[in-house]
Design a protein around this motif. Structure first.
Motif, short mmCIF file in Angstrom:
data_model
loop_
_atom_site.label_atom_id
_atom_site.label_comp_id
_atom_site.label_asym_id
_atom_site.label_seq_id
_atom_site.Cartn_x
_atom_site.Cartn_y
_atom_site.Cartn_z
N LEU A 1 0.84 -1.21 0.00
CA LEU A 1 0.00 0.00 0.00
C LEU A 1 0.87 1.25 0.00
O LEU A 1 0.61 2.20 -0.73
CB LEU A 1 -0.97 -0.02 1.19
CG LEU A 1 -2.14 -0.99 1.00
CD1 LEU A 1 -2.84 -1.29 2.31
CD2 LEU A 1 -3.15 -0.42 -0.01
N SER A 2 1.94 1.24 0.79
CA SER A 2 2.81 2.41 0.83
C SER A 2 3.47 2.59 -0.54
O SER A 2 3.59 3.72 -1.04
CB SER A 2 3.85 2.25 1.94
OG SER A 2 4.32 3.51 2.33
N GLU A 3 3.87 1.48 -1.17
CA GLU A 3 4.43 1.55 -2.53
C GLU A 3 3.42 2.21 -3.48
O GLU A 3 3.76 3.11 -4.24
CB GLU A 3 4.74 0.14 -3.04
CG GLU A 3 5.12 0.09 -4.52
CD GLU A 3 5.11 -1.33 -5.09
OE1 GLU A 3 4.54 -2.25 -4.47
OE2 GLU A 3 5.68 -1.49 -6.19
N PHE A 4 2.18 1.77 -3.40
CA PHE A 4 1.12 2.28 -4.28
C PHE A 4 0.95 3.79 -4.11
O PHE A 4 0.94 4.54 -5.09
CB PHE A 4 -0.18 1.53 -3.98
CG PHE A 4 -1.37 2.02 -4.75
CD1 PHE A 4 -1.55 1.65 -6.08
CD2 PHE A 4 -2.31 2.85 -4.15
CE1 PHE A 4 -2.64 2.11 -6.80
CE2 PHE A 4 -3.41 3.31 -4.86
CZ PHE A 4 -3.58 2.93 -6.19
N PHE A 5 0.83 4.25 -2.86
CA PHE A 5 0.59 5.69 -2.63
C PHE A 5 1.82 6.52 -2.99
O PHE A 5 1.71 7.57 -3.63
CB PHE A 5 0.20 5.95 -1.17
CG PHE A 5 -1.08 5.27 -0.77
CD1 PHE A 5 -2.23 5.44 -1.53
CD2 PHE A 5 -1.14 4.46 0.36
CE1 PHE A 5 -3.42 4.80 -1.17
CE2 PHE A 5 -2.32 3.83 0.73
CZ PHE A 5 -3.45 3.99 -0.04
N MET A 6 3.00 6.05 -2.59
CA MET A 6 4.22 6.83 -2.85
C MET A 6 4.51 6.88 -4.36
O MET A 6 4.94 7.92 -4.87
CB MET A 6 5.43 6.20 -2.12
CG MET A 6 5.30 6.21 -0.61
SD MET A 6 5.81 7.77 0.10
CE MET A 6 5.73 7.41 1.85
N THR A 7 4.28 5.78 -5.07
CA THR A 7 4.50 5.79 -6.53
C THR A 7 3.56 6.78 -7.19
O THR A 7 3.97 7.57 -8.06
CB THR A 7 4.24 4.37 -7.11
OG1 THR A 7 5.05 3.45 -6.40
CG2 THR A 7 4.58 4.29 -8.59
N GLY A 8 2.31 6.78 -6.76
CA GLY A 8 1.34 7.73 -7.32
C GLY A 8 1.76 9.17 -7.05
O GLY A 8 1.69 10.03 -7.93
N LEU A 9 2.24 9.42 -5.84
CA LEU A 9 2.69 10.78 -5.50
C LEU A 9 3.89 11.17 -6.36
O LEU A 9 3.93 12.27 -6.92
CB LEU A 9 3.05 10.86 -4.01
CG LEU A 9 1.84 10.87 -3.07
CD1 LEU A 9 2.29 10.64 -1.63
CD2 LEU A 9 1.06 12.18 -3.18
N GLU B 1 6.03 6.11 5.80
CA GLU B 1 5.08 5.25 5.09
C GLU B 1 3.74 5.95 4.98
O GLU B 1 3.45 6.87 5.77
CB GLU B 1 4.90 3.92 5.83
CG GLU B 1 4.12 4.04 7.13
CD GLU B 1 3.87 2.68 7.80
OE1 GLU B 1 4.54 2.41 8.80
OE2 GLU B 1 2.99 1.93 7.33
N ILE B 2 2.96 5.54 4.00
CA ILE B 2 1.56 5.95 3.94
C ILE B 2 0.77 4.65 3.83
O ILE B 2 0.91 3.91 2.85
CB ILE B 2 1.26 6.86 2.73
CG1 ILE B 2 2.12 8.12 2.79
CG2 ILE B 2 -0.23 7.22 2.70
CD1 ILE B 2 1.92 9.08 1.62
N SER B 3 0.01 4.33 4.85
CA SER B 3 -0.69 3.05 4.90
C SER B 3 -1.89 3.20 5.83
O SER B 3 -2.02 4.23 6.50
CB SER B 3 0.26 1.98 5.44
OG SER B 3 0.41 2.14 6.84
N PRO B 4 -2.74 2.17 5.92
CA PRO B 4 -3.87 2.27 6.86
C PRO B 4 -3.43 2.36 8.33
O PRO B 4 -4.24 2.64 9.20
CB PRO B 4 -4.68 1.00 6.59
CG PRO B 4 -4.25 0.54 5.25
CD PRO B 4 -2.82 0.94 5.10
N ASP B 5 -2.12 2.14 8.60
CA ASP B 5 -1.61 2.36 9.96
C ASP B 5 -1.59 3.85 10.28
O ASP B 5 -1.64 4.22 11.46
CB ASP B 5 -0.16 1.85 10.08
CG ASP B 5 -0.08 0.41 10.54
OD1 ASP B 5 -1.14 -0.24 10.66
OD2 ASP B 5 1.04 -0.08 10.77
#
Ligand code: CDP
Length: 253
Positions: A53-61, A196-200
């Motif tokens: 999830l963090s990969e997904f958000f950071m890649t998008g950013l 990280e950017i995740s549901p945590d």
């Protein structure tokens, strides 16, 4: 094979020295903690989900021009990131009242705020990450006025991006926390989104039902945390394809 050098072990992640100077390997653990680590558990599969999830958000950013520390995912639990000097602040953006803001100000959880509100907490577990103002940040030299302008701008861009991505899959972004790092390119210093950017680190509620799909499931004993994170990953199309099953298969007989 030489043993990797561990740089730091936190509550949910371990950092190792990376293969090249200026890089770090970020390993996602299954450990879950809440209330400044007074509540602890191991949630099987959480590290794998948060890595994805963090990969997904950071890649998008990165793709929309918001700089982050993310370089590439290495395996199920590890990603390669740029090393940076972490500013000792937790930058929180809120779209709806929840958690400590609701407690502090007596606003019902879920109340929409008139505009996104950015808050800062000083990163210090012994003090319980206290809320601080820009006055403290300037007076104690944690960040300059220019840094603060850049931090607000980064935080609001992350908010717009994440809110949109989540809304597209029927999830309300209530609030989130990011950490910011400094990197040096020659004579220049830049700020990037780190950690990280995740549901945590976000509050995510189903738009229709209000069901919580974030760490509050663990904090408030609302059900299975890995199931909630799997649902977020499924909706975003980032299910770990070759992962171990996150929930153990039920044996019949
Ligand atoms: O999470 P809690 O209720 O303790 O604090 P909050 O100030 O209401 O948290 C706002 C947002 O920041 C939530 O999405 C938290 O998950 C996140 N946060 C975090 O990731 N790490 C912290 N140390 C504090 C907050």
């Amino acid at each position: 094979m030489a043993r990797r050098k561990k740089i730091y072990e936190g509550k949910a992640k371990i950092l190792y020295e990376g293969p090249e100077p200026g890089t770090i390997v970020q390993y996602f653990k299954d450990d879950a903690t809440a209330f400044n680590a007074q509540k602890k558990d191991v949630i099987e599969g959480k590290g794998v989900l948060n890595n994805r999830l963090s990969e997904f958000f950071m890649t998008g950013l990165n793709q929309i021009g918001v700089p982050t520390h993310f370089l590439k995912r290495l395996n199920m639990r590890e990603q390669l990131v740029r090393s940076c000097e972490i500013i000792p602040l937790e930058v929180i953006v809120r779209n709806y009242a929840a958690g400590t803001m609701s407690q502090r100000l007596g606003i019902d959880e879920g109340t929409q705020l008139p505009r996104p509100i950015v808050e800062y907490c000083y990163k210090d577990d012994n003090l319980g990450d206290p809320l601080v103002t820009e006055e403290h940040i300037a007076a104690f030299g944690w960040a300059s006025q220019q840094d603060m302008d850049d931090i607000v701008s980064l935080a609001l861009r992350v908010n717009d991006f994440l809110s949109g991505v989540m809304m597209a899959v029927g999830i309300r972004l209530v609030d989130f926390k990011i950490e910011i790092g400094r990197v040096y390119d020659g004579d220049f210093m830049r700020l990037i989104v780190a950690d990280e950017i995740s549901p945590d680190s976000c509050r995510l509620w189903d738009i229709e039902t209000g069901e919580k799909l974030d760490k509050d499931v663990f904090r408030r004993d609302l059900g299975n945390l890995a199931d909630a994170y799997t649902e977020v990953a499924r909706r975003l199309g980032v299910m770990p394809m070759n992962a171990q099953p996150v929930t153990k298969p039920t044996l019949i007989n």
